[in-house]
Design a protein around this motif. Structure first.
Motif, PDB file in Angstrom:
ATOM      1  N   GLN A 105     -39.544 -18.262 -15.603  1.00  0.00           N
ATOM      2  CA  GLN A 105     -39.034 -18.223 -14.229  1.00  0.00           C
ATOM      3  C   GLN A 105     -37.691 -18.946 -14.132  1.00  0.00           C
ATOM      4  OE1 GLN A 105     -42.303 -19.709 -11.735  1.00  0.00           O
ATOM      5  NE2 GLN A 105     -43.711 -18.568 -13.035  1.00  0.00           N
ATOM      6  N   LEU A 106     -37.575 -20.052 -14.847  1.00  0.00           N
ATOM      7  CA  LEU A 106     -36.312 -20.784 -14.865  1.00  0.00           C
ATOM      8  C   LEU A 106     -35.204 -19.968 -15.528  1.00  0.00           C
ATOM      9  CD1 LEU A 106     -37.343 -24.471 -15.688  1.00  0.00           C
ATOM     10  CD2 LEU A 106     -36.207 -23.653 -13.617  1.00  0.00           C
ATOM     11  N   GLU A 107     -35.545 -19.195 -16.545  1.00  0.00           N
ATOM     12  CA  GLU A 107     -34.556 -18.343 -17.207  1.00  0.00           C
ATOM     13  C   GLU A 107     -34.009 -17.291 -16.242  1.00  0.00           C
ATOM     14  OE1 GLU A 107     -36.649 -16.762 -20.533  1.00  0.00           O
ATOM     15  OE2 GLU A 107     -36.546 -18.626 -21.710  1.00  0.00           O
ATOM     16  N   PHE A 108     -34.891 -16.717 -15.439  1.00  0.00           N
ATOM     17  CA  PHE A 108     -34.477 -15.742 -14.427  1.00  0.00           C
ATOM     18  C   PHE A 108     -33.491 -16.376 -13.448  1.00  0.00           C
ATOM     19  CE2 PHE A 108     -34.860 -13.823 -10.251  1.00  0.00           C
ATOM     20  CZ  PHE A 108     -34.848 -12.457 -10.506  1.00  0.00           C
ATOM     21  N   ILE A 109     -33.827 -17.571 -12.981  1.00  0.00           N
ATOM     22  CA  ILE A 109     -32.975 -18.278 -12.018  1.00  0.00           C
ATOM     23  C   ILE A 109     -31.646 -18.677 -12.662  1.00  0.00           C
ATOM     24  CG2 ILE A 109     -32.791 -20.368 -10.611  1.00  0.00           C
ATOM     25  CD1 ILE A 109     -35.876 -20.156 -10.246  1.00  0.00           C
ATOM     26  N   SER A 110     -31.705 -19.124 -13.913  1.00  0.00           N
ATOM     27  CA  SER A 110     -30.476 -19.532 -14.612  1.00  0.00           C
ATOM     28  C   SER A 110     -29.482 -18.378 -14.721  1.00  0.00           C
ATOM     29  CB  SER A 110     -30.817 -20.042 -16.018  1.00  0.00           C
ATOM     30  OG  SER A 110     -31.610 -21.204 -15.956  1.00  0.00           O
ATOM     31  N   GLU A 111     -29.988 -17.177 -14.996  1.00  0.00           N
ATOM     32  CA  GLU A 111     -29.119 -16.006 -15.099  1.00  0.00           C
ATOM     33  C   GLU A 111     -28.424 -15.724 -13.769  1.00  0.00           C
ATOM     34  OE1 GLU A 111     -31.549 -12.812 -16.439  1.00  0.00           O
ATOM     35  OE2 GLU A 111     -32.025 -13.757 -18.371  1.00  0.00           O
ATOM     36  N   THR A 112     -29.167 -15.872 -12.676  1.00  0.00           N
ATOM     37  CA  THR A 112     -28.591 -15.627 -11.351  1.00  0.00           C
ATOM     38  C   THR A 112     -27.558 -16.691 -11.003  1.00  0.00           C
ATOM     39  OG1 THR A 112     -30.712 -14.668 -10.672  1.00  0.00           O
ATOM     40  CG2 THR A 112     -29.151 -15.218  -8.926  1.00  0.00           C
ATOM     41  N   VAL A 113     -27.852 -17.946 -11.335  1.00  0.00           N
ATOM     42  CA  VAL A 113     -26.903 -19.032 -11.084  1.00  0.00           C
ATOM     43  C   VAL A 113     -25.613 -18.797 -11.861  1.00  0.00           C
ATOM     44  CG1 VAL A 113     -26.466 -21.495 -11.449  1.00  0.00           C
ATOM     45  CG2 VAL A 113     -28.648 -20.755 -10.490  1.00  0.00           C
ATOM     46  N   LYS A 114     -25.736 -18.302 -13.087  1.00  0.00           N
ATOM     47  CA  LYS A 114     -24.550 -18.015 -13.909  1.00  0.00           C
ATOM     48  C   LYS A 114     -23.659 -16.973 -13.242  1.00  0.00           C
ATOM     49  CE  LYS A 114     -22.138 -18.252 -17.800  1.00  0.00           C
ATOM     50  NZ  LYS A 114     -21.136 -17.205 -17.578  1.00  0.00           N
ATOM     51  N   VAL A 115     -24.256 -15.944 -12.652  1.00  0.00           N
ATOM     52  CA  VAL A 115     -23.489 -14.918 -11.939  1.00  0.00           C
ATOM     53  C   VAL A 115     -22.747 -15.544 -10.762  1.00  0.00           C
ATOM     54  CG1 VAL A 115     -23.658 -12.815 -10.546  1.00  0.00           C
ATOM     55  CG2 VAL A 115     -25.014 -13.035 -12.642  1.00  0.00           C
ATOM     56  N   ASN A 116     -23.441 -16.423 -10.027  1.00  0.00           N
ATOM     57  CA  ASN A 116     -22.799 -17.105  -8.899  1.00  0.00           C
ATOM     58  C   ASN A 116     -21.633 -17.984  -9.353  1.00  0.00           C
ATOM     59  OD1 ASN A 116     -25.219 -16.158  -7.493  1.00  0.00           O
ATOM     60  ND2 ASN A 116     -24.667 -17.616  -5.901  1.00  0.00           N
ATOM     61  N   GLN A 117     -21.822 -18.676 -10.478  1.00  0.00           N
ATOM     62  CA  GLN A 117     -20.745 -19.519 -11.000  1.00  0.00           C
ATOM     63  C   GLN A 117     -19.502 -18.695 -11.330  1.00  0.00           C
ATOM     64  OE1 GLN A 117     -23.102 -21.496 -14.180  1.00  0.00           O
ATOM     65  NE2 GLN A 117     -22.281 -23.420 -13.371  1.00  0.00           N
ATOM     66  N   ASP A 118     -19.706 -17.537 -11.925  1.00  0.00           N
ATOM     67  CA  ASP A 118     -18.591 -16.702 -12.355  1.00  0.00           C
ATOM     68  C   ASP A 118     -17.842 -16.060 -11.189  1.00  0.00           C
ATOM     69  OD1 ASP A 118     -19.256 -17.318 -14.946  1.00  0.00           O
ATOM     70  OD2 ASP A 118     -20.392 -15.474 -15.295  1.00  0.00           O
ATOM     71  N   THR A 119     -18.496 -15.953 -10.049  1.00  0.00           N
ATOM     72  CA  THR A 119     -17.884 -15.265  -8.903  1.00  0.00           C
ATOM     73  C   THR A 119     -17.718 -16.176  -7.700  1.00  0.00           C
ATOM     74  OG1 THR A 119     -20.071 -14.485  -8.178  1.00  0.00           O
ATOM     75  CG2 THR A 119     -18.822 -13.031  -9.640  1.00  0.00           C
ATOM     76  N   LEU A 120     -17.806 -17.490  -7.912  1.00  0.00           N
ATOM     77  CA  LEU A 120     -17.797 -18.454  -6.804  1.00  0.00           C
ATOM     78  C   LEU A 120     -16.437 -18.524  -6.112  1.00  0.00           C
ATOM     79  CD1 LEU A 120     -19.291 -20.732  -5.268  1.00  0.00           C
ATOM     80  CD2 LEU A 120     -18.423 -22.322  -6.998  1.00  0.00           C
ATOM     81  N   ASP A 121     -16.470 -18.462  -4.787  1.00  0.00           N
ATOM     82  CA  ASP A 121     -15.292 -18.698  -3.954  1.00  0.00           C
ATOM     83  C   ASP A 121     -15.621 -19.887  -3.051  1.00  0.00           C
ATOM     84  OD1 ASP A 121     -13.186 -18.786  -2.230  1.00  0.00           O
ATOM     85  OD2 ASP A 121     -13.411 -16.743  -1.452  1.00  0.00           O
TER      86      ASP A 121
END
Length: 444
Positions: A194-210
């Motif tokens: 479950q943490l791996e799933f969340i980590s992947e989503t957080v990574k996407v947010n980091q890459d596209t953060l405004d």
């Protein structure tokens, strides 16, 4: 072996056991803790807990030792609070002292067809979880998203394993059971996935953060992390972000989903109650618009039924464990700082001094003689005091909106005749999960 030597060995073992037991008993009785059954070395009061029936065992012990008693989970003393008065006195009257977060070893290892019968488990889990997704991720998942379905199934499996006999043993004696093979070992693996799933989503947010335009909870947390990056003591860390999101998902999905599944099972069992709900929905809302949260104040019967579903189903009967933040004096006893406390929600929600028929599903518990909605101070499915569930408002809104929307459009039925025993919460471990069942949604 010579009979004399054998006798000497047996006598030495017996005397040693007596000395160990005597020393242990003396040590634990020196404390000014509440009374309770005498623990054994290493295993504590394990023998007093019936296999797979922790909730019932704790309630039975309260009849002998009172509303406040001590139980040993291995060598660790745990304070059990039973009944409305004891729980209120601790969590409300002495809320600061009892506001600490207790230990839950089953989690702690990581935290560190239309018109045909269907199983509602995934349907409700997907709908409820998408509300959390909108807040945390800023978007929702389609119901046929395989990855999303796997995540929800992992939530449900974790919930069930935590409430199993093995999960109960792990919470009582983690130092031993953590190293014993069994199904409970899967909990850590499930939480890791479950943490791996969340980590992947957080990574996407980091890459596209405004930073000037946050989209969701994760963006807001990431922005705060950037602002506090020079602060070595900041709580805004990646580890805390992942754990916070997992907490939101785990607590916000499975509890509401389980409550809905309990509720619909009850409404199938009692079609007369379902019919009264249909009547009130038709009278107040009608068929030309969707229900909204403002309707709840005009629908006392519906509100009472939802409250009674939460009271009766008692999804988290043991409550989330608390701990005392300092040496605490409570009812003449001394509870040392850091001691875990279990304020049993089941003992409040099913307290006969607060509810006329606690063992029966009865919406009248929340209605006065005039049919108006009646509050109860003993309604504590979200706990109470300093550590009350942060998602209470959202959960209450979800339960009302989901239930009224479905009943506005459908009549619930099943080919199976359910008994009183079928709808009764099982009161096993930390969570009450309803029996698996199928139901039909028939258009009205």
């Amino acid at each position: 072996m010579d009979i004399t030597v054998l006798g000497t060995i047996v006598l030495a073992v017996v005397i040693s056991c007596m000395l160990i037991y005597s020393t242990w008993s003396t040590m634990y009785r020196r404390r000014n803790l509440p009374p309770g059954p005498t623990p054994l070395p290493v295993i504590g009061n394990l023998l007093q807990i019936k296999r797979g029936r922790m909730v019932k065992s704790l309630m039975d012990l309260s009849e002998k030792y009172g509303s406040v008693y001590t139980l040993y989970f291995g060598s660790r003393p745990v304070i059990i609070l039973c009944g409305y008065k004891a729980v209120k006195e601790a969590l409300i009257d002495q809320g600061d002292e009892f506001s600490g977060r207790g230990r839950l070893p089953t989690l702690d290892r990581i935290f560190q067809g239309y018109e045909s019968p269907v199983n509602p488990t995934n349907i409700f889990a997907q709908a409820v979880s998408n509300v959390i997704c909108s807040i945390v991720f800023g978007n929702r998942y389609e119901y046929d998203d395989v990855k999303f379905l796997k995540l929800l199934n992992m939530f449900n499996e974790t919930f069930i394993l935590m409430s199993s006999t093995w999960g109960q043993l792990q919470d009582m004696m983690p130092m031993i059971i953590n190293h014993v093979p069994g199904p409970h070992q899967k909990i850590e693996k499930l939480l890791t996935k479950q943490l791996e799933f969340i980590s992947e989503t957080v990574k996407v947010n980091q890459d596209t953060l405004d930073p000037s335009s946050p989209r969701d909870f994760i963006d807001c947390f990431l922005i705060k992390m950037q602002q506090d990056k020079q602060n070595a003591t900041s709580e805004f860390t990646m580890k805390n972000l992942l754990m916070s999101v997992l907490n939101l998902f785990f607590a916000g999905t499975e509890t509401v989903s389980s409550t809905l599944r309990h509720g619909f099972l009850i409404l199938i069992k009692y079609p007369d109650i379902q019919a009264k709900l249909h009547e009130e929905i038709d009278r107040v809302i009608g068929q030309n618009r969707a229900p909204n949260i403002e309707d709840r104040g005009k629908m006392p019967y519906t509100d009472a039924v939802i409250h009674e579903i939460q009271r009766f189903s008692d999804v988290v009967p043991l409550n989330v464990p608390h701990s005392v933040t300092k040496d605490t004096h409570f009812r003449g006893y001394t509870i040392p700082k850091g001691t875990d406390v279990y304020p049993l929600l089941c003992s409040v929600l099913w307290d006969p001094s607060q509810f006329a028929t606690p063992n029966k599903f009865n919406p009248g518990h929340f209605l006065d003689d005039n049919g108006c909605f009646k509050k109860s101070d003993a309604f504590v499915p979200f706990s109470t005091g300093k550590r009350v569930c942060a998602g209470e408002g959202l959960a209450r809104m979800e339960l009302f909106i989901f239930l009224t929307n479905i009943l506005q459009n459908f009549k619930l039925s099943s080919e199976i005749h359910f008994t009183e025993s079928d709808i009764m919460p099982k009161m096993t471990g930390i969570a009450n999960v309803p029996i698996p069942y199928q139901l039909s949604f028939k258009p009205r």
